[in-house]
Design a protein around this motif. Sequence first.
Motif, PDB file in Angstrom:
ATOM      1  N   ILE A  72      50.110  42.698  21.373  1.00 19.97           N
ATOM      2  CA  ILE A  72      49.195  43.208  22.394  1.00 19.97           C
ATOM      3  C   ILE A  72      48.341  44.355  21.849  1.00 19.97           C
ATOM      4  O   ILE A  72      47.307  44.689  22.434  1.00 19.97           O
ATOM      5  CB  ILE A  72      49.984  43.664  23.645  1.00 19.97           C
ATOM      6  N   VAL A  73      48.773  44.965  20.735  1.00 20.21           N
ATOM      7  CA  VAL A  73      47.960  46.018  20.112  1.00 20.21           C
ATOM      8  C   VAL A  73      46.572  45.486  19.791  1.00 20.21           C
ATOM      9  O   VAL A  73      45.560  46.188  19.951  1.00 20.21           O
ATOM     10  CB  VAL A  73      48.656  46.555  18.849  1.00 20.21           C
ATOM     11  N   SER A  74      46.499  44.230  19.347  1.00 19.37           N
ATOM     12  CA  SER A  74      45.199  43.624  19.060  1.00 19.37           C
ATOM     13  C   SER A  74      44.330  43.548  20.304  1.00 19.37           C
ATOM     14  O   SER A  74      43.117  43.772  20.247  1.00 19.37           O
ATOM     15  CB  SER A  74      45.395  42.221  18.470  1.00 19.37           C
ATOM     16  N   SER A  75      44.942  43.239  21.449  1.00 18.81           N
ATOM     17  CA  SER A  75      44.181  43.151  22.701  1.00 18.81           C
ATOM     18  C   SER A  75      43.611  44.517  23.080  1.00 18.81           C
ATOM     19  O   SER A  75      42.424  44.639  23.417  1.00 18.81           O
ATOM     20  CB  SER A  75      45.082  42.621  23.827  1.00 18.81           C
ATOM     21  N   PHE A  76      44.444  45.560  23.029  1.00 15.93           N
ATOM     22  CA  PHE A  76      43.966  46.899  23.354  1.00 15.93           C
ATOM     23  C   PHE A  76      42.919  47.370  22.345  1.00 15.93           C
ATOM     24  O   PHE A  76      41.907  47.976  22.716  1.00 15.93           O
ATOM     25  CB  PHE A  76      45.130  47.887  23.393  1.00 15.93           C
ATOM     26  N   LEU A 381      44.582  34.001  26.568  1.00 15.50           N
ATOM     27  CA  LEU A 381      45.127  34.658  27.753  1.00 15.50           C
ATOM     28  C   LEU A 381      45.748  36.005  27.405  1.00 15.50           C
ATOM     29  O   LEU A 381      45.639  36.978  28.169  1.00 15.50           O
ATOM     30  CB  LEU A 381      46.157  33.749  28.428  1.00 15.50           C
ATOM     31  N   ARG A 382      46.409  36.076  26.243  1.00 18.20           N
ATOM     32  CA  ARG A 382      46.969  37.352  25.801  1.00 18.20           C
ATOM     33  C   ARG A 382      45.874  38.387  25.580  1.00 18.20           C
ATOM     34  O   ARG A 382      46.005  39.556  25.963  1.00 18.20           O
ATOM     35  CB  ARG A 382      47.770  37.138  24.519  1.00 18.20           C
ATOM     36  N   ALA A 383      44.749  37.982  24.986  1.00 20.37           N
ATOM     37  CA  ALA A 383      43.650  38.910  24.735  1.00 20.37           C
ATOM     38  C   ALA A 383      43.084  39.460  26.038  1.00 20.37           C
ATOM     39  O   ALA A 383      42.629  40.602  26.104  1.00 20.37           O
ATOM     40  CB  ALA A 383      42.543  38.211  23.943  1.00 20.37           C
ATOM     41  N   ALA A 384      43.125  38.641  27.094  1.00 20.81           N
ATOM     42  CA  ALA A 384      42.622  39.081  28.393  1.00 20.81           C
ATOM     43  C   ALA A 384      43.625  39.931  29.158  1.00 20.81           C
ATOM     44  O   ALA A 384      43.263  40.583  30.140  1.00 20.81           O
ATOM     45  CB  ALA A 384      42.233  37.863  29.231  1.00 20.81           C
ATOM     46  N   GLY A 385      44.898  39.909  28.717  1.00 23.78           N
ATOM     47  CA  GLY A 385      45.933  40.635  29.423  1.00 23.78           C
ATOM     48  C   GLY A 385      46.743  39.781  30.374  1.00 23.78           C
ATOM     49  O   GLY A 385      47.632  40.272  31.071  1.00 23.78           O
ATOM     50  N   ASP A 386      46.456  38.477  30.414  1.00 26.33           N
ATOM     51  CA  ASP A 386      47.181  37.552  31.295  1.00 26.33           C
ATOM     52  C   ASP A 386      48.435  37.077  30.575  1.00 26.33           C
ATOM     53  O   ASP A 386      48.552  35.922  30.170  1.00 26.33           O
ATOM     54  CB  ASP A 386      46.270  36.380  31.659  1.00 26.33           C
ATOM     55  N   THR A 387      49.398  37.977  30.414  1.00 33.54           N
ATOM     56  CA  THR A 387      50.598  37.674  29.631  1.00 33.54           C
ATOM     57  C   THR A 387      51.768  37.205  30.484  1.00 33.54           C
ATOM     58  O   THR A 387      52.666  36.532  29.986  1.00 33.54           O
ATOM     59  CB  THR A 387      51.030  38.904  28.812  1.00 33.54           C
ATOM     60  N   ALA A 388      51.785  37.581  31.752  1.00 35.04           N
ATOM     61  CA  ALA A 388      52.929  37.227  32.597  1.00 35.04           C
ATOM     62  C   ALA A 388      52.986  35.721  32.858  1.00 35.04           C
ATOM     63  O   ALA A 388      54.069  35.123  32.867  1.00 35.04           O
ATOM     64  CB  ALA A 388      52.872  37.984  33.921  1.00 35.04           C
ATOM     65  N   PHE A 389      51.823  35.082  33.067  1.00 31.44           N
ATOM     66  CA  PHE A 389      51.832  33.645  33.357  1.00 31.44           C
ATOM     67  C   PHE A 389      52.378  32.857  32.179  1.00 31.44           C
ATOM     68  O   PHE A 389      53.178  31.928  32.362  1.00 31.44           O
ATOM     69  CB  PHE A 389      50.432  33.143  33.709  1.00 31.44           C
TER      70      PHE A 389
END
Length: 450
Positions: A72-76, A381-389
């Motif tokens: 997730i560091v990449s996403s932030f 989806l991970r890049a957008a922050g949609d990780t829970a789904f």
Amino acid sequence: MQSAPGERVAVTIPSLVRLAWPIVISRSTQVVVGLADAIMVAHLGESALAAATTGALNSTLVFMLPMGTVFIVSSFASQSFGAKDLAGARRYGFYGLLLALLSQVLCVALLPLLPAGLSLLQYAPEVREGVGGYLQVRLLSLGLVVGFEALASYYAGLGNTRLPMVASVIAMVLNVPGNWALINGHFGLPALGVVGAAWANVGATGIGFLLLLAVFLAQGGEARWPRLHGREFVKMLRFGLPSGVNWFLEFLAYTFFVNVVVAGLGTTVLAALMAVMQLNSMAFMPAFAIASAGAIVVGQAIGASARDEVPRTVWLTFALAGCWQGAVGLLFLLAPRWTFSIFTRGESPQDELLALGARMLMLSVAWQLFDALATTFTEALRAAGDTAFTLWARLGIAWLVFVPGAWVSVRVYGAGEVAAMLWLTAYIGLLALLLYLRFRGGAWRRFNLL
């Protein structure tokens, strides 16, 4: 490709290729390391091959939770980069390093429980001994692996995918001769067999991480030592842990499949499957790298409030990843015995291993495009922050469909390795369908990490 501050990557096939090829090489070095471990212990027999590959699998399972979290560091970093906040991106690099340190401390504290855990699994005695020895050593590198992934994710978010590539290549180059020296006993070193492969991996990983860390600490200008905030670390965990748990639980299902469902079929079947999965990493790792490159562009676009660019980026990414996995699958289909023969030496007992491995390799062709699709949408989806789904999707399919289906088919009804491979295909196909529907539904547009 290194992007200048505020300069986002254009959404084209050439730009994706320029961003992706260093990540492809970085991930491919992991393939080379895994194959080198397997090939260089294969002459010790199928028990050693099963122990080295299964030990690598089980160590990856332990790594997966913190490693998946620091992705997730990449996403932030990419969203901060898109928003022109380079100091903010750097803070998340430090948060990733902090998580790596905490993970290593916890892992060392839990190491005494390893023998009891392995005693519950149905390995042949010589395989259990080899797996245990491999894990005792390899788990000492958890912090190094997670720290490397954290810094690689930070630099990737900035569009600098070449620096992690250089560190990965150096680690790979050191690992192969380290295997040669420590597995067989050269340069006056003892012949450690399977355990030698683990030590070579730890040493190479450590050097690669220290090189990347030295560069990271030397950069940053006035923001070299930014002020860290507990709430940001908690935010990273809030979005990152679902991703890490996602990877962990999926890998746990696969590890259960290997350690319980397949291991019960005997050492030859276990060795064949693990060798086949090492070969399949040639298809998956570069495709995962391409998907990661696409995710960088997705994150930068979201950070710059250009969400309408995302769907085209995702489909271009799938086109590249699908072409690669399809090409590797074609090789497996047309030349399975030749491809698998790198793990055999032609002895009579290994004729069965070769025939079984070639058959399983051909069956793995069925999931290649599904795998490319699932990986592309997971990363987007991970890049957008949609990780829970993605967490719940993988958890549901893995543990409600794949694990019980494979167990009943193989262990209760005795369907054998063919049914096992078909259940893997069904799992990946169902996952790809669910993630596609989630992305098409557009829920990812409502997330904002920053």
